[in-house]
Design an enzyme around this catalytic site. Structure first.
Site, PDB file in Angstrom:
ATOM      1  N   ASP A   3      42.027 -54.287 -10.422  1.00 17.09           N
ATOM      2  CA  ASP A   3      43.318 -53.620 -10.611  1.00 17.09           C
ATOM      3  C   ASP A   3      43.879 -53.136  -9.274  1.00 17.09           C
ATOM      4  O   ASP A   3      45.018 -52.657  -9.216  1.00 17.09           O
ATOM      5  CB  ASP A   3      43.126 -52.413 -11.540  1.00 17.09           C
ATOM      6  CG  ASP A   3      43.990 -52.484 -12.772  1.00 17.09           C
ATOM      7  OD1 ASP A   3      44.815 -53.405 -12.852  1.00 17.09           O
ATOM      8  OD2 ASP A   3      43.843 -51.604 -13.641  1.00 17.09           O
TER       9      ASP A   3
ATOM     10  N   LYS B 126      43.447 -59.228 -23.087  1.00 21.61           N
ATOM     11  CA  LYS B 126      42.830 -59.542 -21.789  1.00 21.61           C
ATOM     12  C   LYS B 126      41.568 -60.378 -22.001  1.00 21.61           C
ATOM     13  O   LYS B 126      41.332 -61.361 -21.293  1.00 21.61           O
ATOM     14  CB  LYS B 126      42.481 -58.248 -21.042  1.00 21.61           C
ATOM     15  CG  LYS B 126      43.684 -57.603 -20.400  1.00 21.61           C
ATOM     16  CD  LYS B 126      43.390 -56.204 -19.882  1.00 21.61           C
ATOM     17  CE  LYS B 126      44.692 -55.573 -19.418  1.00 21.61           C
ATOM     18  NZ  LYS B 126      44.605 -54.140 -19.153  1.00 21.61           N
TER      19      LYS B 126
ATOM     20  N   GLN C 282      40.476 -49.463 -18.461  1.00 23.53           N
ATOM     21  CA  GLN C 282      41.774 -49.373 -19.147  1.00 23.53           C
ATOM     22  C   GLN C 282      42.290 -47.940 -19.074  1.00 23.53           C
ATOM     23  O   GLN C 282      41.614 -47.000 -19.496  1.00 23.53           O
ATOM     24  CB  GLN C 282      41.606 -49.828 -20.608  1.00 23.53           C
ATOM     25  CG  GLN C 282      42.881 -49.861 -21.405  1.00 23.53           C
ATOM     26  CD  GLN C 282      43.851 -50.956 -20.933  1.00 23.53           C
ATOM     27  OE1 GLN C 282      43.450 -52.071 -20.647  1.00 23.53           O
ATOM     28  NE2 GLN C 282      45.126 -50.609 -20.830  1.00 23.53           N
TER      29      GLN C 282
END
Ligand code: NAP
Length: 302
Positions: free
Chosen positions: A117, A50, A94
């Site tokens: 997200d 990422k 994460q």
């Protein structure tokens, strides 16, 4: 019939190119912070990837790595600090987090405007209400892959197998937003094979290796495989410790699906690369919304 392969790597690369072009048009540089707690090797690989792709798209990457024994309160304090930091546009925590930390309480500390997200209650609520907001990356990737084969999803019969907060539910709502007729299946669905056979588009987000067989698929359907399952691969021989090596497979039996469907997204190489590309896209959208910048036309809509 031999299905076309929906190449997620190629489509994701084109999304990333659009993001990089869009970034050049912005009056400032967006920044994405990725927070990783613990030392799960797979998570470290994801985070490194990422970070690399964020920088390649012309944005600033901030990596926050915390030890596995980080207290819940300390993590929340870190998320709150990033939420307040005017230089940070997107924050990704994460998952999964270590067991002693509650995911919901951590996500609640995240500024919804930076929730790239799309997992906070505010953004989930906006999705349900059909209001603009940050949408979850993997489900957005599924819609983009389906639209690469069928640009107008209006009236399409879509089955989403799986109803998780992360994938199944938001995917169903996003296909509904595209005016598809959506069925959501789960572990209690009766006669799943027959339900699947009615679908023009089948999205599998189950976590069961190769569960969807060729005879579950309507001839000419589009199949999007979200599943990533690690299974033994005896054909690869033993590893250093004498155990069989492993490989990744999807929730769909790819070879059988290719005999029936019009197009199949493989796993790996389908939805996976789209997830990071959509994360980068969300970071630009978050920066524009929070800083009052116009959204570059390359990223409008969708
Ligand atoms: P999850 O939270 O475990 O949800 C699985 C869903 O599948 C649940 O809704 C469950 O139903 C349903 N299910 C389980 N067994 C079933 C069966 N036999 N028949 C029908 N439905 C069944 O998993 P997830 O987080 O949504 O992830 C799903 C898969 O996608 C996993 O393989 C994961 O690794 C992968 N994934 C990939 C990406 C990517 O970027 N490529 C991102 C996220 C996830 P109930 O609700 O009734 O239990």
């Amino acid at each position: 019939m031999i299905a076309r392969t929906i190449d997620g790597k190629v489509i994701a690369a084109s999304v990333r190119t659009d993001v990089a072009e869009a970034v050049k048009q912005l009056p400032g540089q967006p920044a994405l912070a990725v927070v990783l707690v613990g030392d799960d090797p797979a998570s470290h690989v994801y985070v490194a990837s990422k970070a690399k792709q964020t920088v390649e798209a012309g944005m600033r990457s901030v990596e926050v790595r915390l030890p596995a024994d980080t207290a819940e309160a300390a993590l929340i304090a870190k998320i709150e600090a990033l939420s307040r930091d005017p230089e940070i546009d997107g924050i990704l925590v994460q998952l999964p987090l270590p067991k002693h930390i509650g995911e919901a309480i951590v996500l609640a500390a995240l500024d919804p405007l930076k929730d790239v997200d799309g997992l906070t209650e505010a953004n989930a609520g906006k999705l349900v209400l059909g209001k603009p907001g940050l949408r979850p990356c993997t489900p957005v990737g599924c819609v983009i892959l389906a639209k690469s084969e069928r640009s107008d999803l209006s009236g399409a019969n879509v089955i989403v197998i799986g109803r998780s907060i992360l994938v199944g539910k938001p995917a169903a709502l996003l296909f509904l937003e595209q005016n598809a007729t959506v069925t959501v299946a789960h572990s209690k669905t009766r006669d799943l094979k027959m339900v699947c056979r009615g679908a023009d588009i089948l999205v599998a987000a189950v976590g069961r290796p190769e569960m969807v067989r060729g005879d579950w698929i309507r001839p000419g359907a589009i199949v999007i495989d979200v599943g990533t399952n690690r299974v033994p691969a005896p054909e690869k021989g033993p590893d250093d410790q004498g155990k069989p090596k492993t490989k990744l497979v999807g929730d769909v039996h790819f070879a059988e699906a290719c005999e029936v469907a019009a197009a199949v997204s493989p796993s790996p190489g389908g939805v996976g690369p789209m997830t990071i590309a959509c994360l980068l896209r969300n970071t630009v959208l978050a920066a524009c919304a929070r800083r009052g910048w116009a959204i570059p036309h390359l990223l409008e809509g969708g």
